[in-house]
Design an enzyme around this catalytic site. Sequence first.
Site, PDB file in Angstrom:
ATOM      1  CG  ASP A 204      -4.457   4.316   3.559  1.00  0.00           C
ATOM      2  OD1 ASP A 204      -4.869   4.077   2.407  1.00  0.00           O
ATOM      3  OD2 ASP A 204      -4.833   3.667   4.555  1.00  0.00           O
TER       4      ASP A 204
ATOM      5  CD  GLU B  13      -4.851  -3.464   6.684  1.00  0.00           C
ATOM      6  OE1 GLU B  13      -5.103  -3.578   5.480  1.00  0.00           O
ATOM      7  OE2 GLU B  13      -4.793  -2.361   7.242  1.00  0.00           O
TER       8      GLU B  13
HETATM    9  C1  5RP Z   1      -6.548  -1.302   4.035  1.00  0.00           C
HETATM   10  C2  5RP Z   1      -5.232  -0.617   4.034  1.00  0.00           C
HETATM   11  C3  5RP Z   1      -4.516  -0.522   2.739  1.00  0.00           C
HETATM   12  O1  5RP Z   1      -3.263  -1.082   2.880  1.00  0.00           O
HETATM   13  C4  5RP Z   1      -4.379   0.931   2.375  1.00  0.00           C
HETATM   14  O2  5RP Z   1      -5.651   1.522   2.369  1.00  0.00           O
HETATM   15  C5  5RP Z   1      -3.709   1.099   1.011  1.00  0.00           C
HETATM   16  O3  5RP Z   1      -4.559   0.609   0.035  1.00  0.00           O
HETATM   17  P1  5RP Z   1      -4.171   0.615  -1.502  1.00  0.00           P
HETATM   18  O4  5RP Z   1      -3.077  -0.373  -1.683  1.00  0.00           O
HETATM   19  O5  5RP Z   1      -5.453   0.219  -2.192  1.00  0.00           O
HETATM   20  O6  5RP Z   1      -3.746   2.019  -1.875  1.00  0.00           O
HETATM   21  O7  5RP Z   1      -4.733  -0.174   5.037  1.00  0.00           O
HETATM   22  O8  5RP Z   1      -7.172  -1.233   5.297  1.00  0.00           O
END
Ligand code: 5RP
Length: 234
Positions: free
Chosen positions: A88, A107
């Site tokens: 994010d 993760e």
């Molecule tokens: C999920 C995460 C994702 O890696 C993060 O939210 C980024 O998501 P996106 O690739 O859809 O922008 O941490 O828990």
Amino acid sequence: MDQQALKQAVADAALAFIKPDLKADAIIGIGTGSTANCFIDALASVKERFRGAVASSDVSAERLRSHGIDVFELNEVDKLTVYVDGADEANRKLQLIKGGGAALTREKIVASVAKTFICIADESKAVQKLGAFPLPVEVIPMARSVVARKLQKMGGNPVYREGVVTDNGNQVLDVFDLDIQDAVALEKEINNIPGVVTNGLFALRPADVLLLGTQNGVKQLTVINTMAEDGEFY
Ligand code: 5RP
């Protein structure tokens, strides 16, 4: 290029880390989210190069299986060659905020096992300072309010992500307005609150490589080359 095309570009670029000479028994760690989904789809084209994957969420596991890629439990695996996931936010030290998709705990566990952590993100995720994106904190349901009060005392404004239950059966607080000066210290401090399962700061174990999708192509950044310049991120 729009954001989706940038995500696809970094996902395709990450295939360079799944080398043809990888050991046939290699297991790859896979993240969660729309950028990770692009990577899973791309990975299908080189699936003969590795044995299988460990996924950081049920939804990623399902997507991997739909491409005929074997999914292993982490308990069956002692090492991961590489972990590929989105973020994010990412700063110049390759410290991350993650958990927008509520998969932060798995993760972080899978990333901790991997030899190399490749973060894939479009340029909107690159920040000078972490914290504009609210920090996700996974909590044991009975502790949600007590944890929220402690986070308020730390200067944050936690908001309950209603209707979301993590793959671990827990809840998520999104913490706005934190002043993140020292991401490592804050990651440890929040983890020490009883009832917190994980927080979405990835500073103790940052990414090793950031593949950042920009209008000028995919930049491959490490801490060394992001820190070398003043001012701009890259
Ligand atoms: C999920 C995460 C994702 O890696 C993060 O939210 C980024 O998501 P996106 O690739 O859809 O922008 O941490 O828990």
